[in-house]
Motif scaffolding. Structure first.
Motif, PDB file in Angstrom:
ATOM      1  N   GLN A   1      -5.903  -0.677  -9.295  1.00 45.66           N
ATOM      2  CA  GLN A   1      -4.782  -0.727  -8.360  1.00 45.66           C
ATOM      3  C   GLN A   1      -5.306  -0.694  -6.934  1.00 45.66           C
ATOM      4  N   THR A   2      -4.977  -1.735  -6.161  1.00 44.44           N
ATOM      5  CA  THR A   2      -5.458  -1.828  -4.777  1.00 44.44           C
ATOM      6  C   THR A   2      -4.344  -1.627  -3.755  1.00 44.44           C
ATOM      7  N   VAL A   3      -3.092  -1.719  -4.167  1.00 46.29           N
ATOM      8  CA  VAL A   3      -1.949  -1.466  -3.289  1.00 46.29           C
ATOM      9  C   VAL A   3      -1.127  -0.356  -3.921  1.00 46.29           C
ATOM     10  N   ASP A   4      -0.872   0.685  -3.151  1.00 46.48           N
ATOM     11  CA  ASP A   4      -0.128   1.840  -3.664  1.00 46.48           C
ATOM     12  C   ASP A   4       1.376   1.586  -3.632  1.00 46.48           C
ATOM     13  N   HIS A   5       1.796   0.635  -4.436  1.00 47.41           N
ATOM     14  CA  HIS A   5       3.203   0.289  -4.656  1.00 47.41           C
ATOM     15  C   HIS A   5       3.216  -0.381  -6.022  1.00 47.41           C
ATOM     16  N   VAL A   6       3.971   0.170  -6.952  1.00 46.19           N
ATOM     17  CA  VAL A   6       4.008  -0.405  -8.309  1.00 46.19           C
ATOM     18  C   VAL A   6       4.257  -1.905  -8.212  1.00 46.19           C
ATOM     19  N   HIS A   7       3.446  -2.671  -8.929  1.00 46.51           N
ATOM     20  CA  HIS A   7       3.623  -4.118  -8.962  1.00 46.51           C
ATOM     21  C   HIS A   7       3.060  -4.664 -10.264  1.00 46.51           C
ATOM     22  N   PHE A   8       3.598  -5.790 -10.645  1.00 43.98           N
ATOM     23  CA  PHE A   8       3.190  -6.463 -11.876  1.00 43.98           C
ATOM     24  C   PHE A   8       2.656  -7.840 -11.525  1.00 43.98           C
TER      25      PHE A   8
ATOM     26  N   HIS B   1       0.162 -17.288 -10.637  1.00 43.46           N
ATOM     27  CA  HIS B   1      -0.140 -15.868 -10.413  1.00 43.46           C
ATOM     28  C   HIS B   1       0.836 -15.358  -9.363  1.00 43.46           C
ATOM     29  N   ILE B   2       1.827 -14.639  -9.845  1.00 44.25           N
ATOM     30  CA  ILE B   2       2.804 -14.056  -8.927  1.00 44.25           C
ATOM     31  C   ILE B   2       2.808 -12.542  -9.079  1.00 44.25           C
ATOM     32  N   LEU B   3       3.271 -11.882  -8.040  1.00 39.38           N
ATOM     33  CA  LEU B   3       3.457 -10.440  -8.060  1.00 39.38           C
ATOM     34  C   LEU B   3       4.944 -10.158  -8.108  1.00 39.38           C
ATOM     35  N   ILE B   4       5.326  -9.234  -8.949  1.00 41.45           N
ATOM     36  CA  ILE B   4       6.724  -8.804  -9.052  1.00 41.45           C
ATOM     37  C   ILE B   4       6.751  -7.337  -8.656  1.00 41.45           C
ATOM     38  N   ILE B   5       7.545  -7.036  -7.614  1.00 40.87           N
ATOM     39  CA  ILE B   5       7.552  -5.669  -7.100  1.00 40.87           C
ATOM     40  C   ILE B   5       8.983  -5.153  -6.977  1.00 40.87           C
ATOM     41  N   PRO B   6       9.173  -3.865  -7.249  1.00 32.36           N
ATOM     42  CA  PRO B   6      10.489  -3.279  -6.968  1.00 32.36           C
ATOM     43  C   PRO B   6      10.632  -3.080  -5.465  1.00 32.36           C
ATOM     44  N   LYS B   7      11.837  -3.208  -4.955  1.00 33.30           N
ATOM     45  CA  LYS B   7      12.066  -2.960  -3.535  1.00 33.30           C
ATOM     46  C   LYS B   7      12.000  -1.471  -3.211  1.00 33.30           C
ATOM     47  N   LYS B   8      12.258  -0.646  -4.205  1.00 33.74           N
ATOM     48  CA  LYS B   8      12.087   0.795  -4.015  1.00 33.74           C
ATOM     49  C   LYS B   8      10.595   1.098  -4.040  1.00 33.74           C
ATOM     50  N   HIS B   9      10.126   1.853  -3.068  1.00 34.24           N
ATOM     51  CA  HIS B   9       8.713   2.218  -3.048  1.00 34.24           C
ATOM     52  C   HIS B   9       8.430   3.265  -4.121  1.00 34.24           C
ATOM     53  N   ILE B  10       7.556   2.905  -5.044  1.00 33.99           N
ATOM     54  CA  ILE B  10       7.028   3.819  -6.058  1.00 33.99           C
ATOM     55  C   ILE B  10       5.522   3.600  -5.992  1.00 33.99           C
ATOM     56  N   SER B  11       4.760   4.631  -5.697  1.00 38.64           N
ATOM     57  CA  SER B  11       3.331   4.455  -5.436  1.00 38.64           C
ATOM     58  C   SER B  11       2.538   3.939  -6.635  1.00 38.64           C
TER      59      SER B  11
ATOM     60  N   LEU C   1       6.346   7.368 -11.535  1.00 38.74           N
ATOM     61  CA  LEU C   1       7.650   6.975 -12.062  1.00 38.74           C
ATOM     62  C   LEU C   1       8.471   8.205 -12.420  1.00 38.74           C
ATOM     63  N   ALA C   2       9.739   8.133 -12.108  1.00 34.87           N
ATOM     64  CA  ALA C   2      10.685   9.177 -12.492  1.00 34.87           C
ATOM     65  C   ALA C   2      11.653   8.580 -13.513  1.00 34.87           C
ATOM     66  N   GLU C   3      12.370   9.441 -14.193  1.00 31.35           N
ATOM     67  CA  GLU C   3      13.322   8.982 -15.217  1.00 31.35           C
ATOM     68  C   GLU C   3      14.272   7.927 -14.650  1.00 31.35           C
ATOM     69  N   GLU C   4      14.743   8.128 -13.418  1.00 26.54           N
ATOM     70  CA  GLU C   4      15.691   7.169 -12.837  1.00 26.54           C
ATOM     71  C   GLU C   4      15.054   5.810 -12.537  1.00 26.54           C
ATOM     72  N   ASP C   5      13.722   5.722 -12.543  1.00 26.03           N
ATOM     73  CA  ASP C   5      13.040   4.447 -12.310  1.00 26.03           C
ATOM     74  C   ASP C   5      12.977   3.563 -13.551  1.00 26.03           C
ATOM     75  N   SER C   6      13.360   4.102 -14.688  1.00 21.38           N
ATOM     76  CA  SER C   6      13.275   3.323 -15.929  1.00 21.38           C
ATOM     77  C   SER C   6      14.143   2.064 -15.865  1.00 21.38           C
ATOM     78  N   LYS C   7      15.249   2.112 -15.163  1.00 22.45           N
ATOM     79  CA  LYS C   7      16.125   0.945 -15.058  1.00 22.45           C
ATOM     80  C   LYS C   7      15.469  -0.183 -14.281  1.00 22.45           C
ATOM     81  N   ILE C   8      14.788   0.124 -13.194  1.00 21.33           N
ATOM     82  CA  ILE C   8      14.158  -0.937 -12.416  1.00 21.33           C
ATOM     83  C   ILE C   8      12.959  -1.517 -13.163  1.00 21.33           C
ATOM     84  N   ILE C   9      12.245  -0.697 -13.896  1.00 22.42           N
ATOM     85  CA  ILE C   9      11.091  -1.206 -14.651  1.00 22.42           C
ATOM     86  C   ILE C   9      11.561  -2.125 -15.774  1.00 22.42           C
ATOM     87  N   SER C  10      12.600  -1.740 -16.492  1.00 20.73           N
ATOM     88  CA  SER C  10      13.112  -2.623 -17.545  1.00 20.73           C
ATOM     89  C   SER C  10      13.699  -3.890 -16.936  1.00 20.73           C
ATOM     90  N   TYR C  11      14.314  -3.780 -15.777  1.00 21.36           N
ATOM     91  CA  TYR C  11      14.859  -4.945 -15.084  1.00 21.36           C
ATOM     92  C   TYR C  11      13.740  -5.925 -14.716  1.00 21.36           C
TER      93      TYR C  11
END
Length: 114
Positions: free
Chosen positions: A94-101, A38-48, A53-63
């Motif tokens: 969602q318990t932490v306001d930062h997108v995570h998987f 059980h791991i968490l994968i998070i972008p370093k850019k803060h996205i609540s 998500l904005a259009e420019e965030d699509s690259k980090i989500i696909s990554y």
């Protein structure tokens, strides 16, 4: 975001059991694992949340999804299967306001999840 626990982990202010890190993402073991893996994968850019998500965030989500595939293989769960989950909003769990998987694996996962 100065009050975001994940931003503090990214900044090194709070320790984590790191599994992977590069200039865009961080993956670390969940402190309350719900599966053998059980791991968490998070972008370093803060996205609540996904709602922010904005259009420019699509690259980090696909990554993140491409790196999840690699991580699953490295963690030995790609062959048997795994689950990649994100929660959005309080009712969504969602318990932490930062997108995570959450990457869960290492056992048979039931459906529905909760």
């Amino acid at each position: 975001m100065e009050n975001c626990i994940f931003c503090k982990i990214i900044g090194g202010d709070i320790p984590c059991d790191k599994v992977y890190e590069d200039d865009r993402i961080l993956a670390f073991k969940d402190i309350e694992p719900q599966a053998p893996v059980h791991i968490l994968i998070i972008p370093k850019k803060h996205i609540s949340s996904l709602n922010d998500l904005a259009e420019e965030d699509s690259k980090i989500i696909s990554y993140i999804f491409l790196k999840a595939k690699e991580l699953a293989k490295n963690l030995g769960i790609s062959e048997d299967g795994y689950r990649l989950v994100t929660n959005c909003g309080k009712a969504g769990g969602q318990t932490v306001d930062h997108v995570h998987f959450h990457m869960l694996g290492g056992r048979n996962l039931q459906w529905p999840p909760g």
